[in-house]
Design an enzyme around this catalytic site. Structure first.
Site, PDB file in Angstrom:
ATOM      1  N   GLU A  43       1.294  -0.356  -4.925  1.00 19.34           N
ATOM      2  CA  GLU A  43       0.323   0.682  -5.263  1.00 19.34           C
ATOM      3  C   GLU A  43       1.065   1.970  -5.609  1.00 19.34           C
ATOM      4  O   GLU A  43       1.604   2.647  -4.735  1.00 19.34           O
ATOM      5  CB  GLU A  43      -0.636   0.929  -4.102  1.00 19.34           C
ATOM      6  CG  GLU A  43      -1.714   1.933  -4.468  1.00 19.34           C
ATOM      7  CD  GLU A  43      -2.431   2.531  -3.279  1.00 19.34           C
ATOM      8  OE1 GLU A  43      -3.544   3.047  -3.468  1.00 19.34           O
ATOM      9  OE2 GLU A  43      -1.879   2.506  -2.159  1.00 19.34           O
ATOM     10  N   ASP A  77       0.833  -1.191   0.000  1.00 20.28           N
ATOM     11  CA  ASP A  77       0.000   0.000   0.000  1.00 20.28           C
ATOM     12  C   ASP A  77       0.877   1.254   0.000  1.00 20.28           C
ATOM     13  O   ASP A  77       1.938   1.294   0.628  1.00 20.28           O
ATOM     14  CB  ASP A  77      -0.888  -0.012   1.253  1.00 20.28           C
ATOM     15  CG  ASP A  77      -1.854   1.155   1.306  1.00 20.28           C
ATOM     16  OD1 ASP A  77      -2.810   1.153   0.523  1.00 20.28           O
ATOM     17  OD2 ASP A  77      -1.629   2.071   2.128  1.00 20.28           O
TER      18      ASP A  77
END
Length: 493
Positions: free
Chosen positions: A244, A207
């Protein structure tokens, strides 16, 4: 530190990072599903009872680290860790370990959404966690790790998204930004990843990777141990990494900085496929889909029609609320030979921050299914839609074949073959499609796996008759429930 990891660090071996692009599929499977906010015991059952029988390759699970308890239990509380205990509303460490083992035993890999960039944000006073820990996020005090103020970058906001310093050293929406250049922080993050690897996971979705320097991530990834051979992984196999990185082509911090380290989320795929199937761009242009559109090379791109973030943003991206177009876009995603494919499995929402389905005690509830296998109690479960899981099988059947015999009507009707293993056609026009087309398949009667399935040797939906030259009449009416038709070599009567 493990021998291979040390070699990676000392020699900066490209072989180690290239290995991190390998999703470690089992057999011919090649599609990940994101079971967003599911509990570990429910995922284990789903692996055994649905995902493995329908050819899914892996599951992305929600963050596993203990997180804050936020008022109303919004989904994003999972992205605000306060310790690295494996204790969340999805379950405890024993349940997580059991899930990983059970899924691996049936050939379904587990990929964990990990939070290496930050800890919890500006929570007023003492924050309480899902595992019983406490923290004072505003003071950057996380005693259950432990982290103190010296382990974080200084507090500042991101005002200019083209300022590298702000993007990588200030606080993303107020989340306390870890300093990954500090040895102590690096050790703690590697310990977390190693622990999950020991439990049998196959890799990680990282993330907010864009908010960490690529050099720092390289150090952390290289320090990870190899995958656990006791879970069926080959010797010296590296964890699959997908990061990401939101990059629409004009970002100072570029996706290209991260591709040597692992795959990268190709957000432009999501936006452009949404535009096309919403009718804002003719399907005929999809012939050059992929790198021809400026996307990453196929083996470096993690692709999706929507994910847990952008399905809530109200942009061009499609989601389950536009089911016909969503299923068409997903069918194209799985039929066209580009990218490492991920399917979204959602819960229903009316508001962006809405919690997953929960009971009066704020405990996540398990999905329930009707006679057709669809979810009925607040979970959407797109991965259980026949039109989607049958296209996952299609993708498995045509794996390794090239696209050929592209056809279009100069507008929004298209069709193509995948070698001599599969054929797919789409009608996004407001008028009927009726064409004699080359399917590239041997003569015979084939089941359209969108309108039905092959069950006990018979088709439950449309039947497509392919002649000795490989041609068939393809009909998709404008008002049909689905705007796509697909046949393949293993759905033949």
């Amino acid at each position: 530190m493990h021998k291979l990891s040390l070699i990676c660090l000392l020699l900066a071996s490209t072989a180690c990072t290239l290995a991190q692009h390998n999703p470690q599929w089992w057999g011919n499977r090649n599609t990940i599903v994101h079971l967003f906010e599911w509990k570990w015991n429910d995922i284990a059952r789903e692996c055994e009872q649905f995902l493995a029988p329908h050819g899914y390759a892996g599951v992305q699970v929600s963050p596993v680290a203990e997180n804050i308890i936020a008022k109303g239990r919004p989904w994003w509380e999972r992205y605000q860790p306060i310790s690295y205990k494996l204790e969340t509303r999805s379950g405890n460490e024993l349940e997580f370990a059991s899930m990983v083992r059970r899924c691996n035993d049936v050939g379904v890999r587990i990929y964990v959404d990990v939070l290496l960039n930050h800890m919890s944000g500006d929570f007023e006073g003492v924050a309480h966690g899902t595992g019983g820990s406490v923290a004072e996020p505003r003071a950057k005090s996380f005693p259950a790790v432990p982290y103190t103020n010296q382990d974080f970058h200084r507090s500042c906001e991101i005002y200019d998204w083209n300022d590298r310093f702000q993007v990588q050293q200030c606080e993303l929406v107020g989340l306390k930004d870890l300093d990954q250049r500090e040895d102590y922080v690096r050790v703690k993050l590697i310990e977390l990843l190693d622990h999950l690897i020991t439990l049998g996971v196959a890799g990680f979705r990282v993330d907010a990777a864009k908010h960490m320097a690529a050099d720092d991530l390289d150090f952390i990834y290289s320090g990870m141990r190899n995958l656990n051979t006791e879970h069926g992984f080959p010797k010296n196999a590296r964890p699959f990494i997908y990061q990401e990185v939101i990059d629409h082509g004009h970002e100072t911090v570029s996706r290209d900085e991260y591709t040597p380290l692992g795959a990268v989320t190709e957000f432009r795929f999501s936006e452009e496929i949404g535009k096309a199937f919403r009718g804002n761009n003719a399907l005929k242009w999809l012939r050059s889909w992929g790198t021809g559109w400026g996307f990453l090379p196929s083996e470096q791109a993690l692709t999706f029609v929507d994910n847990h973030d952008n399905q809530r943003d109200g942009g061009q991206e499609l989601n389950y609320k536009s089911p016909k177009q969503y299923k068409m876009a997903t069918a194209f995603h799985l039929a066209y030979p580009y990218g490492i494919s991920q399917i979204m499995s959602s819960f229903g929402f009316e508001e962006r921050d809405q919690s997953p389905p929960q009971d009066a005690q704020e405990r996540i509830i398990s999905p329930e299914f009707n006679a057709e296998g669809a979810c009925v109690n607040g979970w959407i479960c797109e991965h259980r839609w026949r039109q989607i899981y049958n296209m996952v099988e299609f993708k498995n059947v045509v794996r390794g074949t090239e696209l050929s015999n592209w056809w279009d009507n100069g507008d929004n009707q298209i069709a193509f073959c995948r070698g001599n293993r599969g054929f797919v056609a789409f009608n996004n026009n407001r008028y009927n499609m009726w064409q004699k087309l080359q399917t590239c398949l041997p003569a015979g009667n084939y089941c359209d796996v969108i309108s039905g399935s092959l069950v006990n040797g018979a088709c439950t939906g449309k039947i497509v008759q392919v002649d000795e030259q490989g041609y068939a009449y393809i009909s998709i009416e404008a008002d049909e429930f689905d705007g796509v038709l697909a046949i393949h070599a293993e759905a033949r009567q």
